[in-house]
Motif scaffolding. Structure first.
Motif, mmCIF file in Angstrom:
data_model
loop_
_atom_site.group_PDB
_atom_site.id
_atom_site.type_symbol
_atom_site.label_atom_id
_atom_site.label_comp_id
_atom_site.label_asym_id
_atom_site.label_seq_id
_atom_site.Cartn_x
_atom_site.Cartn_y
_atom_site.Cartn_z
ATOM 1 N N VAL A 17 -2.780 2.281 6.695
ATOM 2 C CA VAL A 17 -4.142 1.443 6.643
ATOM 3 C C VAL A 17 -5.138 2.471 6.882
ATOM 4 N N ARG A 20 -5.971 4.349 3.854
ATOM 5 C CA ARG A 20 -6.738 3.358 2.902
ATOM 6 C C ARG A 20 -8.071 2.939 3.102
ATOM 7 N N LYS A 21 -8.285 2.784 4.336
ATOM 8 C CA LYS A 21 -9.762 2.385 4.500
ATOM 9 C C LYS A 21 -10.515 3.617 4.145
ATOM 10 N N ASN A 34 -14.813 -6.462 4.330
ATOM 11 C CA ASN A 34 -13.840 -6.243 5.516
ATOM 12 C C ASN A 34 -12.951 -5.330 4.954
ATOM 13 N N ALA A 37 -8.880 -5.750 6.089
ATOM 14 C CA ALA A 37 -8.197 -6.720 5.167
ATOM 15 C C ALA A 37 -7.910 -6.168 3.764
ATOM 16 N N SER A 38 -8.820 -5.560 3.187
ATOM 17 C CA SER A 38 -8.646 -4.896 1.874
ATOM 18 C C SER A 38 -7.535 -4.010 1.928
ATOM 19 N N LEU A 40 -5.162 -3.494 4.129
ATOM 20 C CA LEU A 40 -3.881 -4.146 4.407
ATOM 21 C C LEU A 40 -3.230 -4.720 3.299
ATOM 22 N N SER A 41 -4.341 -5.542 2.685
ATOM 23 C CA SER A 41 -3.623 -6.325 1.235
ATOM 24 C C SER A 41 -3.120 -5.291 0.155
ATOM 25 N N GLN A 42 -3.643 -4.171 0.202
ATOM 26 C CA GLN A 42 -3.386 -3.144 -0.825
ATOM 27 C C GLN A 42 -2.004 -2.520 -0.382
ATOM 28 N N VAL A 44 0.318 -4.220 1.271
ATOM 29 C CA VAL A 44 1.337 -5.335 1.009
ATOM 30 C C VAL A 44 1.529 -5.445 -0.303
ATOM 31 N N GLY A 45 0.562 -5.507 -1.085
ATOM 32 C CA GLY A 45 0.713 -5.631 -2.907
ATOM 33 C C GLY A 45 1.514 -4.257 -3.284
ATOM 34 N N THR A 46 1.249 -3.239 -2.749
ATOM 35 C CA THR A 46 2.004 -2.108 -3.173
ATOM 36 C C THR A 46 3.390 -2.187 -2.961
#
Length: 102
Positions: A17, A20-21, A34, A37-38, A40-42, A44-46
């Motif tokens: 994470v 990714r940030k 945020n 959050a972006s 973390l959502s990437q 989880v999506g991956t």
């Protein structure tokens, strides 16, 4: 042994994470409101996409889902852990690929 695996998985999630940030910060001209959050959502999506792809591959190849769980000691589904592990590695593999191409 299971506690060590969970700790390593949590450390991997945090490091992934963070990477990714960092990529989002330098990739876009105006960062999202945020970034945590972006990122973390990437992640989880991956992981979800990889999991669905592996499930479809297993069903296409007619590999039984319980081939690894005969008297298994796993407390989570191994396919989900594999997909999460691959999603954790994804930003680092992408970074190495970009450096290799230069």
């Amino acid at each position: 042994m299971q506690a060590l695996g969970v700790i390593l998985l949590a450390i991997g999630i945090v490091v992934s994470v963070r990477e990714r940030k960092y990529k989002m910060m330098w990739r876009s001209s105006e960062p999202p409101s945020n970034m945590l959050a972006s990122a973390l959502s990437q992640l989880v999506g991956t992981a979800g996409g990889i999991y669905l792809s592996l499930e479809l591959l297993f069903s296409f190849l007619k590999i039984p889902e319980d081939w690894w769980s005969n008297n298994s000691i796993y407390f989570v589904e191994p396919l989900a852990v594999i997909s999460l592990f691959l999603a954790i590695l994804q930003p680092f593999v992408l970074k190495a690929w970009i450096k290799l191409r230069k």
